[in-house]
Design an enzyme around this catalytic site. Structure first.
Site, PDB file in Angstrom:
ATOM      1  CE  LYS A  31      31.552  35.723  45.802  1.00 45.12           C
ATOM      2  NZ  LYS A  31      31.374  37.038  45.144  1.00 45.12           N
ATOM      3  CG  ASP A  81      34.402  36.620  43.380  1.00 48.06           C
ATOM      4  OD1 ASP A  81      33.879  37.744  43.436  1.00 48.06           O
ATOM      5  OD2 ASP A  81      35.298  36.266  44.170  1.00 48.06           O
TER       6      ASP A  81
END
Ligand code: NDP
Length: 453
Positions: free
Chosen positions: A130, A170
């Site tokens: 991430k 995201d």
């Protein structure tokens, strides 16, 4: 051979806290997983002696870098960028990039840790990662966002690659940002490869990627309801958020005959008792993404709705709840309210939207509760399919992809049923436990094969 002493769960959690000071989100995510894994590995010596959970909870590496850019007024601005590469035991690191002022190392570590289990659950060969930056795209011009994305990728490009680490979108990172970052990667490396997913259809993107997370969360919800011989049709749903995941979850609920009565953003929530129809969802999508507006404006457009400033929607009576905004947006008290109001099922579109107390409330009430790592895996699954299409240099048909998404969500649901049963409680599935154990087992067994690395 030296055998490592078993560390019990409280000692393990104490160690995680000590090694990660000031990182509450990361500790919370590890604790939630560890509670189930400890139970599962109790009689499995190798997982203990090889310190598998301890190793998954220590990212392979964390890259942190300065991102300088110039705003429209010529001011020099400085942000902090990150990429957390948590674990690549079963495939290249894979996970989104978040641009939001709340981004910290702790938030990205929790997301990369969760992503490791989620990606394993999809059955596709993807490790967990991430990234992001404490950059706020809100209120910035397209050119400012472009300059920021280019500067961000100028540093990130050396750490990613189609077989190394494949980021995606995201919060705060959609098609526009992916386009700017992909353009910069291509410019620097002179390579056209599938280094990012969520790309535009013209340059290697996949059909149904934008819809996949929200649709997948509703498919998962439908699978859970089916175990109780129930369906979405005729049920009332409360949804938080109004971004990519929330609007597509709302769309699928409406398509399946349910009624959506709320959406929200960081300013508050709107309640439309007449139902948020497809036409209204289309208006929200255009308003929030293209016009970068606020959900509050919905009430000027649709007089049946009311706006509740600074509040979350969990007090509105419903059958189904889908938190689709951000982490820790549904607290213990909210969970109690939902249960008291007769909510039957919760499917998490967002990552870790329910705090630990809330998770226990849902589990104790024995309602159908799907954690994000299972319910929202449809997005990364279609990202995985985008990687396959890029490697093959082909684009698959929408009907094929829709079917694969349905199959993958069904597969995740089955894995949860396999590992989420509670001894002596016929008919009840603890989906959190099921998802944690199924995801862990796949990654853990690959790690065992590699020895101590
Ligand atoms: P978007 O940026 O499209 O939308 C985010 C939404 O959440 C906006 O409505 C935003 O409101 C709201 N929000 C953000 N922060 C807060 C906050 N602190 N309090 C209240 N509301 C907030 O993001 P996505 O829809 O893509 O992501 C939503 C969630 O889903 C995240 O948890 C993400 O990690 C998760 N997820 C996303 C996937 C994807 O494919 N996009 C895949 C899997 C999970 P505002 O406009 O006011 O900021």
């Amino acid at each position: 051979m030296a055998v490592t002493d078993h560390v019990d769960l409280p000692t393990f959690i104490e160690g995680v806290k000590k090694r990660n000071p000031g990182q509450p989100e990361f500790v919370q995510a590890v604790q939630e997983v560890a509670e189930d894994i400890y139970d599962f590995i109790e009689d499995k010596e190798q997982y203990h002696s090889e310190q598998i959970l301890r190793r998954i909870a220590e990212p392979d590496r964390i890259i942190s870098f300065r991102v300088c850019w110039e705003d429209d007024k010529g001011n020099v601005r400085v942000q902090r960028g990150y990429r957390v590469q948590n674990n690549n035991a079963i495939g290249p690191y894979k996970g989104g990039i978040r641009f939001h002022p709340s981004v910290t190392e702790s938030v990205l570590k929790f997301l990369a840790f969760e992503q490791t289990f989620k990606n394993a659950l999809t059955g596709l060969p993807m490790g967990g990662g991430k990234g992001g930056a404490n950059f706020n795209p809100k209120g910035k011009s397209d050119r400012e966002v472009m300059r920021f994305c280019q500067s961000f990728m100028t540093e990130l490009y050396r750490h990613v690659g189609a077989d190394v680490d494949v980021p995606a979108g995201d919060i705060g990172v959609g098609g526009r940002e992916i386009g700017y970052m992909f353009g910069q990667y291509k410019r620097i490396t002179n390579q056209f490869t599938g280094v990012l997913t969520g790309k535009g259809l013209e340059y290697g993107g996949s059909l149904i990627r934008p819809e996949a997370t929200g649709y997948g969360a509703v498919y998962f919800l439908r699978n859970m309801l089916k175990t109780q011989h129930e369906d979405i049709e005729g049920k009332t749903a409360v949804i938080s958020g109004s971004g990519n995941v929330a609007t597509h979850a709302a769309e699928k609920i409406v398509q399946l005959g349910g009624k959506v009565v709320t959406l929200s953003d960081s300013g508050g929530f709107i309640h439309d008792p007449e139902g948020i129809t497809q036409e209204k969802i289309d208006w929200v999508k255009a308003h929030k993404t293209r016009r970068r507006g606020r959900i509050q404006d919905y009430c000027d457009e649709y007089k049946s709705a009311t706006f509740h400033a600074g509040k979350t929607p969990w007090g509105v009576p419903c059958d189904l709840a889908l938190p689709c905004a951000t982490q820790n947006e549904l607290l213990g008290e909210d969970a109690r309210t939902l249960v008291a109001n007769g909510c039957r099922a919760v499917s998490e579109g967002a990552n870790m939207p329910t705090d630990l107390e809330g998770v226990h409330v849902f589990k104790d009430a024995r309602i159908l509760y799907a954690p994000g790592k299972a319910a929202n895996a449809g997005g990364v699954a279609v990202s995985g399919l985008e990687m396959s299409q890029n490697s093959e240099r082909r684009s698959w048909k929408e009907s094929e992809l829709q079917q694969l998404l349905l199959d993958i969500m069904e597969g995740i649901h089955s894995s949860c049923l396999t590992y989420g049963g509670i001894a002596g409680e016929k008919g009840y599935t603890d989906y959190v436990r099921g998802a944690n154990i199924a995801g862990f087992k796949k990654v853990a067994d690959a790690m065992l094969a590699y020895g101590v690395v």
